[in-house]
Motif scaffolding. Structure first.
Motif, PDB file in Angstrom:
ATOM      1  N   GLN A   9       6.852  37.327  -1.356  1.00 37.32           N
ATOM      2  CA  GLN A   9       6.338  37.667  -0.028  1.00 37.32           C
ATOM      3  C   GLN A   9       4.917  37.151   0.213  1.00 37.32           C
ATOM      4  O   GLN A   9       4.559  36.860   1.333  1.00 37.32           O
ATOM      5  N   ARG A  10       4.118  37.062  -0.844  1.00 35.85           N
ATOM      6  CA  ARG A  10       2.699  36.697  -0.657  1.00 35.85           C
ATOM      7  C   ARG A  10       2.316  35.572  -1.600  1.00 35.85           C
ATOM      8  O   ARG A  10       2.326  35.735  -2.815  1.00 35.85           O
ATOM      9  N   TRP A  11       1.959  34.442  -1.025  1.00 32.80           N
ATOM     10  CA  TRP A  11       1.481  33.296  -1.790  1.00 32.80           C
ATOM     11  C   TRP A  11      -0.039  33.306  -1.772  1.00 32.80           C
ATOM     12  O   TRP A  11      -0.660  33.666  -0.781  1.00 32.80           O
ATOM     13  N   ARG A  12      -0.655  32.863  -2.891  1.00 36.78           N
ATOM     14  CA  ARG A  12      -2.113  32.782  -2.982  1.00 36.78           C
ATOM     15  C   ARG A  12      -2.505  31.371  -3.387  1.00 36.78           C
ATOM     16  O   ARG A  12      -1.774  30.699  -4.096  1.00 36.78           O
ATOM     17  N   LYS A  13      -3.687  30.952  -2.958  1.00 40.46           N
ATOM     18  CA  LYS A  13      -4.235  29.666  -3.389  1.00 40.46           C
ATOM     19  C   LYS A  13      -5.706  29.847  -3.701  1.00 40.46           C
ATOM     20  O   LYS A  13      -6.320  30.838  -3.301  1.00 40.46           O
ATOM     21  N   SER A  14      -6.255  28.917  -4.418  1.00 38.68           N
ATOM     22  CA  SER A  14      -7.653  28.986  -4.808  1.00 38.68           C
ATOM     23  C   SER A  14      -8.554  28.997  -3.583  1.00 38.68           C
ATOM     24  O   SER A  14      -8.288  28.313  -2.586  1.00 38.68           O
ATOM     25  N   THR A  15      -9.644  29.746  -3.671  1.00 33.85           N
ATOM     26  CA  THR A  15     -10.613  29.729  -2.577  1.00 33.85           C
ATOM     27  C   THR A  15     -11.288  28.370  -2.466  1.00 33.85           C
ATOM     28  O   THR A  15     -11.801  28.022  -1.408  1.00 33.85           O
ATOM     29  N   ARG A  16     -11.264  27.585  -3.530  1.00 33.56           N
ATOM     30  CA  ARG A  16     -11.834  26.234  -3.493  1.00 33.56           C
ATOM     31  C   ARG A  16     -11.020  25.301  -2.607  1.00 33.56           C
ATOM     32  O   ARG A  16     -11.479  24.243  -2.224  1.00 33.56           O
ATOM     33  N   GLU A  25       0.016  26.741  -4.665  1.00 30.94           N
ATOM     34  CA  GLU A  25       0.001  28.172  -4.375  1.00 30.94           C
ATOM     35  C   GLU A  25       0.807  28.916  -5.438  1.00 30.94           C
ATOM     36  O   GLU A  25       1.776  28.376  -5.973  1.00 30.94           O
ATOM     37  N   VAL A  26       0.417  30.137  -5.742  1.00 27.38           N
ATOM     38  CA  VAL A  26       1.123  30.954  -6.730  1.00 27.38           C
ATOM     39  C   VAL A  26       1.456  32.313  -6.124  1.00 27.38           C
ATOM     40  O   VAL A  26       0.777  32.787  -5.207  1.00 27.38           O
ATOM     41  N   ALA A  27       2.513  32.923  -6.660  1.00 23.78           N
ATOM     42  CA  ALA A  27       2.915  34.265  -6.228  1.00 23.78           C
ATOM     43  C   ALA A  27       3.557  34.978  -7.403  1.00 23.78           C
ATOM     44  O   ALA A  27       4.292  34.373  -8.182  1.00 23.78           O
ATOM     45  N   GLY A  28       3.281  36.246  -7.520  1.00 27.93           N
ATOM     46  CA  GLY A  28       3.872  37.044  -8.591  1.00 27.93           C
ATOM     47  C   GLY A  28       5.025  37.887  -8.078  1.00 27.93           C
ATOM     48  O   GLY A  28       5.050  38.288  -6.920  1.00 27.93           O
ATOM     49  N   HIS A  29       5.997  38.131  -8.954  1.00 27.26           N
ATOM     50  CA  HIS A  29       7.132  39.003  -8.652  1.00 27.26           C
ATOM     51  C   HIS A  29       6.950  40.314  -9.407  1.00 27.26           C
ATOM     52  O   HIS A  29       6.208  40.387 -10.392  1.00 27.26           O
ATOM     53  N   ASP A  30       7.644  41.347  -8.974  1.00 24.64           N
ATOM     54  CA  ASP A  30       7.543  42.661  -9.619  1.00 24.64           C
ATOM     55  C   ASP A  30       7.913  42.630 -11.099  1.00 24.64           C
ATOM     56  O   ASP A  30       7.405  43.401 -11.894  1.00 24.64           O
ATOM     57  N   ASP A  31       8.800  41.699 -11.491  1.00 17.04           N
ATOM     58  CA  ASP A  31       9.237  41.634 -12.888  1.00 17.04           C
ATOM     59  C   ASP A  31       8.345  40.744 -13.752  1.00 17.04           C
ATOM     60  O   ASP A  31       8.655  40.472 -14.898  1.00 17.04           O
ATOM     61  N   VAL A  34       6.170  34.377 -12.310  1.00 15.74           N
ATOM     62  CA  VAL A  34       5.181  33.740 -11.442  1.00 15.74           C
ATOM     63  C   VAL A  34       5.812  32.502 -10.812  1.00 15.74           C
ATOM     64  O   VAL A  34       6.334  31.640 -11.510  1.00 15.74           O
ATOM     65  N   SER A  35       5.774  32.427  -9.484  1.00 10.83           N
ATOM     66  CA  SER A  35       6.276  31.266  -8.748  1.00 10.83           C
ATOM     67  C   SER A  35       5.107  30.368  -8.382  1.00 10.83           C
ATOM     68  O   SER A  35       4.025  30.850  -8.041  1.00 10.83           O
ATOM     69  N   VAL A  36       5.329  29.047  -8.436  1.00  9.03           N
ATOM     70  CA  VAL A  36       4.302  28.059  -8.118  1.00  9.03           C
ATOM     71  C   VAL A  36       4.915  27.044  -7.170  1.00  9.03           C
ATOM     72  O   VAL A  36       6.042  26.586  -7.381  1.00  9.03           O
ATOM     73  N   ARG A  37       4.181  26.690  -6.117  1.00 13.43           N
ATOM     74  CA  ARG A  37       4.684  25.694  -5.166  1.00 13.43           C
ATOM     75  C   ARG A  37       3.555  24.817  -4.658  1.00 13.43           C
ATOM     76  O   ARG A  37       2.378  25.170  -4.739  1.00 13.43           O
ATOM     77  N   ASP A  38       3.922  23.692  -4.103  1.00  9.71           N
ATOM     78  CA  ASP A  38       3.004  22.780  -3.428  1.00  9.71           C
ATOM     79  C   ASP A  38       2.865  23.289  -1.998  1.00  9.71           C
ATOM     80  O   ASP A  38       3.861  23.381  -1.275  1.00  9.71           O
ATOM     81  N   GLY A  39       1.665  23.621  -1.574  1.00 12.28           N
ATOM     82  CA  GLY A  39       1.454  24.164  -0.240  1.00 12.28           C
ATOM     83  C   GLY A  39       1.891  23.249   0.883  1.00 12.28           C
ATOM     84  O   GLY A  39       2.223  23.701   1.973  1.00 12.28           O
ATOM     85  N   ALA A  41       4.548  21.228   0.699  1.00 12.43           N
ATOM     86  CA  ALA A  41       6.013  21.113   0.664  1.00 12.43           C
ATOM     87  C   ALA A  41       6.570  22.419   0.136  1.00 12.43           C
ATOM     88  O   ALA A  41       7.028  22.509  -0.991  1.00 12.43           O
ATOM     89  N   ASP A  42       6.515  23.455   0.956  1.00  9.39           N
ATOM     90  CA  ASP A  42       6.816  24.805   0.466  1.00  9.39           C
ATOM     91  C   ASP A  42       8.300  25.150   0.416  1.00  9.39           C
ATOM     92  O   ASP A  42       8.664  26.303   0.319  1.00  9.39           O
ATOM     93  N   ASP A  43       9.172  24.154   0.422  1.00 11.05           N
ATOM     94  CA  ASP A  43      10.602  24.449   0.387  1.00 11.05           C
ATOM     95  C   ASP A  43      11.145  24.626  -1.029  1.00 11.05           C
ATOM     96  O   ASP A  43      12.261  25.083  -1.207  1.00 11.05           O
ATOM     97  N   THR A  44      10.365  24.284  -2.040  1.00 13.57           N
ATOM     98  CA  THR A  44      10.801  24.467  -3.428  1.00 13.57           C
ATOM     99  C   THR A  44       9.654  25.046  -4.254  1.00 13.57           C
ATOM    100  O   THR A  44       8.486  24.871  -3.910  1.00 13.57           O
ATOM    101  N   CYS A  45      10.024  25.719  -5.328  1.00 20.58           N
ATOM    102  CA  CYS A  45       8.994  26.237  -6.212  1.00 20.58           C
ATOM    103  C   CYS A  45       9.523  26.286  -7.636  1.00 20.58           C
ATOM    104  O   CYS A  45      10.723  26.246  -7.866  1.00 20.58           O
ATOM    105  N   LEU A  46       8.600  26.344  -8.571  1.00 25.10           N
ATOM    106  CA  LEU A  46       8.911  26.536  -9.982  1.00 25.10           C
ATOM    107  C   LEU A  46       8.604  27.981 -10.323  1.00 25.10           C
ATOM    108  O   LEU A  46       7.679  28.566  -9.761  1.00 25.10           O
TER     109      LEU A  46
END
Length: 68
Positions: A9-16, A25-31, A34-39, A41-46
């Motif tokens: 639900q919430r992606w974060r990126k460096s303040t830099r 961008e990175v986002a954490g899940h409850d379990d 950690v998801s990582v994506r290119d801001g 091209a946000d259609d895919t993530c690792l």
């Protein structure tokens, strides 16, 4: 790596990054996953297990990925 059915639900990126949309961008899940994506091209993530993510961050802090 694992894959979740629902994106985070919430992606974060460096303040830099400022107002740029081309940052990673990175986002954490409850379990702990950690998801990582290119801001730009946000259609895919690792997704990384918690231990994988900690090892990656530690290597980055040591400069393992610096381009000198």
């Amino acid at each position: 790596m694992s894959f979740h059915a629902a994106p985070p639900q919430r992606w974060r990126k460096s303040t830099r990054c400022g107002a740029s949309t081309t940052c990673v961008e990175v986002a954490g899940h409850d379990d702990g996953i950690v998801s990582v994506r290119d801001g730009a091209a946000d259609d895919t993530c690792l997704e990384f297990a918690p231990g994988e993510w900690r090892r990656f961050v530690a290597a980055a802090r040591r400069g393992a990925f610096d381009l000198h």
